[in-house]
Enzyme design. Structure first.
Site, PDB file in Angstrom:
ATOM      1  N   ASP A   1       0.840  -1.191   0.000  1.00 30.93           N
ATOM      2  CA  ASP A   1       0.000   0.000   0.000  1.00 30.93           C
ATOM      3  C   ASP A   1       0.877   1.243   0.000  1.00 30.93           C
ATOM      4  O   ASP A   1       1.903   1.303   0.679  1.00 30.93           O
ATOM      5  CB  ASP A   1      -0.897  -0.011   1.247  1.00 30.93           C
ATOM      6  CG  ASP A   1      -1.715   1.254   1.365  1.00 30.93           C
ATOM      7  OD1 ASP A   1      -2.571   1.492   0.503  1.00 30.93           O
ATOM      8  OD2 ASP A   1      -1.463   2.020   2.317  1.00 30.93           O
TER       9      ASP A   1
ATOM     10  N   HIS B   1       4.606   4.285  -3.383  1.00 33.84           N
ATOM     11  CA  HIS B   1       5.368   5.443  -3.839  1.00 33.84           C
ATOM     12  C   HIS B   1       5.820   6.320  -2.680  1.00 33.84           C
ATOM     13  O   HIS B   1       6.734   7.135  -2.860  1.00 33.84           O
ATOM     14  CB  HIS B   1       4.527   6.280  -4.811  1.00 33.84           C
ATOM     15  CG  HIS B   1       3.128   6.487  -4.355  1.00 33.84           C
ATOM     16  ND1 HIS B   1       2.121   5.589  -4.634  1.00 33.84           N
ATOM     17  CD2 HIS B   1       2.562   7.470  -3.621  1.00 33.84           C
ATOM     18  CE1 HIS B   1       0.995   6.024  -4.098  1.00 33.84           C
ATOM     19  NE2 HIS B   1       1.229   7.155  -3.480  1.00 33.84           N
TER      20      HIS B   1
ATOM     21  N   ASP C   1     -10.375   2.423  -3.970  1.00 39.81           N
ATOM     22  CA  ASP C   1     -10.086   3.784  -3.554  1.00 39.81           C
ATOM     23  C   ASP C   1     -10.917   4.823  -4.298  1.00 39.81           C
ATOM     24  O   ASP C   1     -10.904   5.995  -3.912  1.00 39.81           O
ATOM     25  CB  ASP C   1      -8.607   4.102  -3.771  1.00 39.81           C
ATOM     26  CG  ASP C   1      -7.704   3.293  -2.857  1.00 39.81           C
ATOM     27  OD1 ASP C   1      -8.094   3.092  -1.693  1.00 39.81           O
ATOM     28  OD2 ASP C   1      -6.630   2.864  -3.302  1.00 39.81           O
TER      29      ASP C   1
END
Length: 1473
Positions: free
Chosen positions: A629, A632, A730
């Site tokens: 999760d 980045h 999401d």
């Protein structure tokens, strides 16, 4: 294999390699400290009822289950059944190429063959990889623990006709045929690099890259069945919405019945107070919502049932970069977070955040109504009022600039005291400007300056001051002005940050409260503040002073920074540690979690590293894969370490990642370094149907009709693998953003992508809103027929089952090629094609990004090549009457007024969307009856009978050729009677040669241009370039699909009688291509022609010496002999001279000639340009055993010169030779042109050598006859006799220079040093003597050039300068000539400039007759080759340029220069290239 783990070798380990490549500061632990490291980073003690006991219970239950039901064994192949050979992929190593952002992805069992490129020739190369090298490369062998910074050396090998030779780990690269192999049997990403000269090289890696091995997702009893990654269909579920563990099985059955074979769980650990699925309160404790008695062992038992009985794998999120605000261990380990104590640079941002929180409090209480800020914000004017209040009151009172400025008075006092006691320097000297140094603790007015530099700059003598006090005062005044300027600059910088912060605050308020696409929250309260909090509130601070006291006091440890996401941030940088993101309010903050601070290595935060490692290992034990999760925002080195730990627990771990970097380059770096199996990608990112089709094409696989991949083929880079979902958890539901009619076609299109696909729980049930990961508190309904349950008739359940089953079958059956056709703006057709069976599945979907207004026009008829085998299904959404959506308060329910109607395998005449199929030539056409928005149809297409027969014929031939079966193509009988001149016709012939032979020239490809050669090489070179990138849109592919003209040209041009059998067999091999579907013709034409080309070149090489087949470069050079020697009618040679003594040359076609260079010297008298052709004789003919051709070319009488120059110039008489051999022809005496006949320029000595070569047919006998011919003791005298004084005794004649024409000279460089005195420029010519004459055995010519006295100097310099007397030498050898003493010019005679020191060794060599290279063996040859190759760049600008000739077979414009002979064959054992 050798393992590198010494202290000295670790200097080149993976961590150091990344230092050089990524410029990142890394400190990798060593494996020998692994046990010690594990003890340091693991928790010192844990409660016995925690995760440790849970893992023990899991292990006990696994052991009990194994005893009851032993693991079934996979069926082993029969003893006589041959195992298929694994594919081999070639990876070329090149100097300076670092492929850190290039993805090379392979399946398990693939053999990687590292091959050195031309740039590595002449270098000693050591190749290393951190892939675990063991004696057994079996996949089922015991797996060792992977340590990232432990590297193993790979051994080099070389294959030849005698077998495979082991060369060791550090090998001198002498040919590109050398290789090192590695078989991939373990999943993950592995690094490789290579160094030069020594394993201890301090230069670092000179080339590197990554190998990505895909995992095997195993399901079924004992994991005996494997699901290809491209066949995965994954559904995401929010674990918190599953409810108690007892109802999980019935709830998850919805995914099973919908056809999914993988379930993605959000974290199953205890959640924080926000109830967000990704805000974990305890990473090692199960969520209490699953039941008070539930344990990790119970979860594992359920997941095992899913895997073994349902054949459904599972993955789970791991959250590494933040934890919930309520996490209990934060109070014990605040150092694990970014707080105001361990990161003082955050104090200014924390004070600003506290001030904004006070504004929210005052606005919620109504205290700011007089300033125009009510408790509810719903107008733009109110936002401007908030901005004005912040700019004029709330922010200025913080005086944040004081945290970055200095106290001018204190610094001046310090400067005054130091300057008073220090004598000023006489000269200040050059020094840097004065700058402010921020206070490490960021206290107010505590910034400072470098006082030593200040004294150098400002404590100086002043002429206008007459006493010390006045001088000091002046110095302090000047320093004061500088400090005030520095403070002003620092204040302006801080105010710039604050202006950006206010802009970001107002923009956020506008989105959340006013914008149409935002949530439109008007209330201002603690739950809905004006702006989100960036730091945890450790107690309520009533004033700015209290907040500052908290931030700077002991409580600052608990003022922790929240985590979040930064737009356009560099994912490789830590934004909390290196930027002003928090001060500028650029963070999209998650106020329920704090950001974790790992540091650069485990020693920086040992408790945190150990805790999170245990969390990751526990999750890896439970699930078949992990999802990273917020990848980045996770520090890359942390994710690397955690993934390594997880794979040591479960080597076949599937790793997905949520990665948003907006850069394919950065994405690939993450994929390589973390071994990511698939990146999360979403079809909802497309704004229209065309963009959605582009996504399918990008992640879909190879194009339909792509070129065949051989078992041994070049490795090709690819894009990052993806999990393409129609909706992620999401994002909002497409029922909100698009229309309900678009859900089914988008799901169908995603299914057709050649990658893992999936969806989110709720979309199949047509839930019309976003199931929020934070706010959703209801549960998923269970599978069943009762009210409130989900059944097959709900939403898309039936359609999804068919689509998921199709997706799985296409991947398992090898449908690996994809074609996307945008039929209309809303209708998209996707074809999945099998590269083995050549069957296809075509799916057409009518998208509806907006609510449709009627059915709209019908798309064009559906046309395809082949037969319609069956209609797989027709799907559409149909309304239900009487059903009205009502939101359930306990369960997540969807729309009931729509259901998917699925018609499975209808007969063509009974289908509702299409009518019966009809034929139109080679195509089948389906006409539309109706195709409304939201409709989907899929058909299966099979080749017709004739196409299937042609495919079988071609496949059998190609399979036999790939297996190296003898005479697999049936060409041996046709090729056997041919000579090399016929192979020249088969393979080469440029346009001029082809036209001179009476043909129509080379083939001109429309849209591309003429081929380089008319023969096979011209087409193969072009197809090889097209094949490397699967460029099916190239003009040559269009030509092959459009008709058979190019295929017919390849055999029709072979009109010579001796080539008739070859033409017939080639026509038979190409005939089946005409029966194929046209989109497959380029692929099979390229494969067939490549096989034919391979057979022809092998047959041609078999007719030359064995040394010509001893490496790739010798093979290329040998084929150049075939390329340059051919029969051209317009360039025939004159008859042999009648004065030639026996043996007489054999008869041969008069048109067989050697080209001076292609394509410009291909025909006419220019083809046989004497100097170029005869210089190349040794390399192109003698060394390849083509003695007969050499004799044919050499024994020709020169043509009589023309009587007159075409320009009317006078002529010089032709040169003559007593032996009657070919001699230099006459030329225009005025040197205005070169009309003289130059086809037979060959000295007597060279002609004699060629005669002997033809007579004796052997190197040993050739040396013996040369000795007899040349007289002095050549080739066989011992070296010790070379220095003997006086005449050497023996049967040979005295040592005298042999006679030769005086005009025989060596050019210093062409074309600028071609004639006149400049031709014999001494230094350059004599430097080249060894390479051009001695090493080639041209001792007689060498002697002719060396034993000349210098010409007398001219009496006077042309410019009138005085001259110096010529140098003399007692030995009488050639000496430096005179030059202009004034050095104004170089008119002196320089043709014989050779010092005594240079002449002496050449003279001795001539006496002894040594042949250094030929007598020293292959080792000496290798050394000389290495030395020359290492200096190749130095020679690139020289006239005598050994690399001027680009040795690239595919260009086939190779010019044989005399330097090639140096690097060709010098011994019977080894070939120097």
């Amino acid at each position: 294999m050798l393992r590198r783990d010494s202290a000295r070798e670790r200097d080149l380990d993976y961590g150091r390699a990344l230092d050089k490549l990524d410029h990142e500061k890394r400190d990798k632990p060593d494996r020998r400290d692994k046990d010690k490291r594990d003890k340091e980073i693991r928790p010192r003690a844990r409660t016995p009822d925690g995760a440790v006991l849970a893992r023990r219970q899991m292990a006990i239950e696994r052991g009990a289950a194994a005893e009851v039901a032993p693991t079934p064994r996979a069926a082993s192949p029969a003893p006589d059944e041959p195992r298929p050979e694994p594919p081999t992929r070639l990876l070329t190593l090149a100097h300076g190429e670092h492929h850190d952002s290039t993805i090379y992805r392979f399946e398990k069992g693939t053999v990687i063959r590292f091959c050195p490129g031309p740039s590595l020739l002449g270098r000693k190369v050591f190749l290393y990889t951190n892939y675990i090298i063991t004696d057994s490369q079996d996949e089922k062998a015991e797996v060792s623990e992977f340590v990232r910074n432990q590297y193993y050396a790979l051994e080099w090998r070389c294959e030849d006709e005698q077998g495979t030779e082991e060369l060791g780990t550090g090998a001198l690269i002498t040919d590109t045929d050398m290789y090192a192999e590695l078989k991939l049997t373990r999943a993950g990403a592995f690094h490789y690099y290579f160094v030069y000269d020594s394993a201890e090289s301090s230069i670092g890696p000179t080339g590197s890259g990554w190998l990505h091995c895909a995992p095997a997702v195993r399901v079924g009893p004992g994991g005996r069945d494997t699901v290809a990654v491209e066949g995965l269909t994954c559904q995401t579920v929010l674990a918190k919405c599953l409810g108690p563990l007892a109802r999980w099985e019935d709830t998850l059955r919805v995914a099973k019945e919908s056809g999914y074979n993988m379930i993605h769980f959000t974290p199953i650990q205890e959640l924080g107070a926000s109830n967000s699925s990704y805000s974990l309160a305890d990473q090692l404790k199960l969520n209490p919502a699953f039941g008070a008695d539930a344990s990790f062992a119970d979860v594992e038992n359920l997941l095992t049932k899913l895997r073994c009985e349902w054949r459904v794998a599972s993955i789970c999120d791991v959250v590494l970069n933040h934890t919930a605000n309520e996490t209990p261990w934060l109070t014990l380990h605040p150092e694990a977070t970014y707080n105001c104590a361990n990161m003082p640079r955050l104090r200014a941002a924390a004070l600003l955040d506290a001030a904004l929180a006070r504004v929210t409090r005052d606005a919620a209480r109504g205290d700011l109504v007089p300033r125009g800020i009510p408790p509810t914000l719903n107008q733009h004017e109110q936002l401007e009022a908030v901005r004005h209040y912040l700019e004029t009151s709330a922010v200025p009172e913080l005086r944040l600039h004081e945290l970055y400025t200095c106290n001018v008075a204190e610094l001046l006092q310090q400067f005054y005291c130091l300057a008073r006691n220090k004598v000023p320097p006489v000269s200040a000297g050059a020094t840097a400007e004065l700058t402010l140094v921020p206070d490490p603790l960021y206290r107010r007015l505590h910034a400072t300056v470098d006082m030593d530099r200040a004294l150098q700059l400002y404590n100086v003598y002043r002429a206008d001051c007459y006493d010390e006090e006045a001088r000091l005062k002046k110095c302090c005044e000047e320093l004061r002005r500088t400090l005030e300027q520095l403070n002003a600059a620092a204040r302006e910088e801080v105010e710039g940050h604050l202006r950006a912060a206010l802009d970001n605050c107002v923009a956020g308020m506008r989105y959340f409260r006013l914008q149409a696409d935002g949530p439109k929250i008007e209330e201002v309260s603690e739950k809905n503040p004006l702006v989100p909090r960036y730091f945890t509130a450790a107690g309520e601070c009533g004033s700015a002073a209290e907040a500052e006291s908290l931030v700077y006091g002991d409580g600052g440890r608990f003022v922790m920074a929240h985590n979040g996401w930064v737009m356009d941030a560099d994912p490789l940088m830590d934004f909390a540690n290196t930027s002003n993101v928090y001060l500028r309010r650029e963070l999209i903050a998650w106020g329920d979690s704090v950001k974790l601070r790992y540091g650069d290595k485990p020693e920086d935060s040992p408790w945190l590293w150990g805790h999170m490692r245990e969390y990751v290992e526990l999750t890896a034990e439970l699930f078949d894969g992990l999802r990273l999760d917020n990848c980045h925002s996770t520090p890359l080195h942390v994710a690397e370490y955690m993934m390594d730990c997880a794979r040591n627990v479960k080597p076949d771990l599937f790793v997905a990642a949520e990665l948003f970097t907006n850069s394919d380059h950065v994405d690939n770096i993450f994929v390589n370094r973390l071994g990511i199996s698939a990146l999360i990608r979403e079809a909802q990112a497309a704004w229209d149907s065309r963009e959605q089709g582009r996504l399918l094409h990008r992640f879909g696989g190879r194009p339909v009709g792509a070129f065949r991949r051989a078992r041994v083929d070049t490795a090709r880079p690819g894009v990052a693998p993806a999990v393409l979902l129609d909706l992620t958890h999401d994002n909002p539901s497409p029922l909100e953003k698009r229309s309900v009619h678009d859900v089914l076609p988008t799901a169908a299109l995603v299914t057709m992508a050649f990658c893992a696909s999936g969806s989110t729980r709720g979309l199949d049930e047509l839930v019309p809103h976003h199931i929020h990961v934070v706010d959703e508190a209801r549960l998923y309904p269970e599978w069943g027929t009762n009210e409130g349950n989900v059944g097959a008739s709900h939403g898309l359940i039936q359609a999804r089952r068919e689509l998921n089953l199709l997706h799985y079958q296409l991947a398992q059956q090898g449908y690996d090629e994809v074609y996307v056709d945008q039929m209309t703006d809303a209708v998209t057709a996707v074809t999945r094609h099998s590269s083995t069976s050549r069957r296809s599945v075509l799916l057409v979907a009518h998208t509806a990004f907006s609510a449709p207004q009627g059915d709209g026009p019908l798309p064009p008829p559906l046309r395809f090549e082949g037969d319609l085998e069956e209609i797989l299904f027709e799907m559409e959404l149909q309304p239900r009457s009487g059903a009205v959506y009502t939101k359930n308060v306990r369960f997540i329910n969807g729309l009931e007024q729509w259901t998917a109607a699925v018609r499975r395998r209808p007969a063509p005449d009974a289908a509702q969307f299409v009518s019966a199929a009809r034929r139109d030539g080679a195509h089948t056409v389906l006409d539309w009856r109706a195709f409304p928005p939201g409709a989907v149809i899929a058909v299966r297409i099979a080749p017709r009978a004739a196409q299937r027969a042609a495919l079988d014929t071609i496949t059998r031939a190609l399979s036999a050729w790939e297996a190296r079966a003898p005479d697999a193509l049936g060409l041996q009988r046709a090729l056997q009677p041919l000579d090399l001149a016929d192979y020249n016709v088969l393979l080469y012939r440029c346009d001029a040669e082809e036209r001179d032979a009476g043909a129509g020239g080379v083939y001109d490809v429309p849209g591309h241009g003429p081929l380089v050669y008319a023969g096979l090489q011209g087409l193969i070179s072009l197809l090889e370039e097209v094949r490397s990138g699967d460029a099916l849109g190239h003009a040559v592919c269009d030509n092959l699909r459009a008709g058979d003209w190019l295929l017919d040209y390849t055999w029709r041009r072979l009109a010579a009688p001796q080539l008739a059998n070859v033409a017939t067999r080639l026509r038979e091999l190409l005939a089946p291509l005409k029966d194929l579907p046209r989109y497959l013709v380029p692929a099979y034409a390229e494969a067939t022609l490549r096989a034919v080309y391979d057979a022809v070149t092998r047959a041609a090489l078999a007719r030359m010496t064995p040394e010509s087949r001893a490496g790739s470069l010798p093979r290329a050079l040998a084929l150049c002999s075939v390329q340059l020697v051919g029969a051209v009618p317009g360039a025939h040679l004159p008859p042999p001279s009648p004065a030639l003594p026996p043996p007489r040359p054999p008869p041969a076609p008069a048109s067989l000639t050697l080209s001076a260079g292609l394509p410009h010297f291909a025909t006419g008298y220019m083809r046989c340009w004497g100097r170029d052709t005869f210089i190349a004789l040794r390399g192109t003919l003698l060394l390849l055993g083509r003695y007969q051709v050499c004799a044919v070319l050499c024994y020709r009488r020169p043509r009589p010169p023309r009587s007159r120059c075409p320009r009317g110039c006078r002529t010089s008489p032709p040169a003559t030779c007593a032996a009657g051999a070919a001699t230099p022809s006459s030329r225009c005496a005025a040197r205005c042109c070169s009309w003289g006949d130059t086809r037979c320029v060959l000295s007597c000595a060279t002609a004699a050598r060629a005669r002997l070569a033809h007579a004796v047919r052997g190197a040993a006998a050739l040396r013996h006859r040369l000795h007899a011919l040349l007289g002095p003791r050549h080739l066989h005298r011992a070296a010790r006799h070379a220095a003997a004084p006086g005449e050497i005794p023996g049967v040979c004649c005295p040592v005298l220079p042999p006679p030769a024409p005086a005009s025989l000279t060596l050019s210093a460089g062409l074309p600028h040093f071609a004639t006149g005195y400049m031709r014999c420029w001494g230094r350059d010519t004599f430097i080249a003597l060894r390479g051009t004459l001695l090493l080639l055995g041209r001792y007689q010519v060498c002697a002719v050039l060396c034993y000349r006295r210098p010409r007398p100097p001219r009496s006077r310099c042309p410019r009138g300068c005085r001259t110096s007397p010529p140098a003399t030498c007692a030995a009488g050898a050639a000496t430096p000539s005179s030059r202009c003493a004034a050095r104004c010019c170089s008119w002196g005679d320089t043709r014989c400039v050779l010092s005594c020191a240079t002449a002496a060794p050449i003279y001795a060599l001539h006496l002894a007759g040594r042949a250094p290279l030929e007598q020293s063996g292959s080792n000496r040859a290798r050394e000389l080759l290495t030395l020359a190759l290492r200096k190749r760049r130095r020679y690139e600008t020289k006239s005598h340029n050994i690399w001027q000739m680009k040795v690239k077979q595919e260009s086939h414009k190779l010019m044989f220069k005399f330097e090639v002979q140096i690097y060709f064959i010098h011994s019977n054992k080894h070939v120097c290239t």
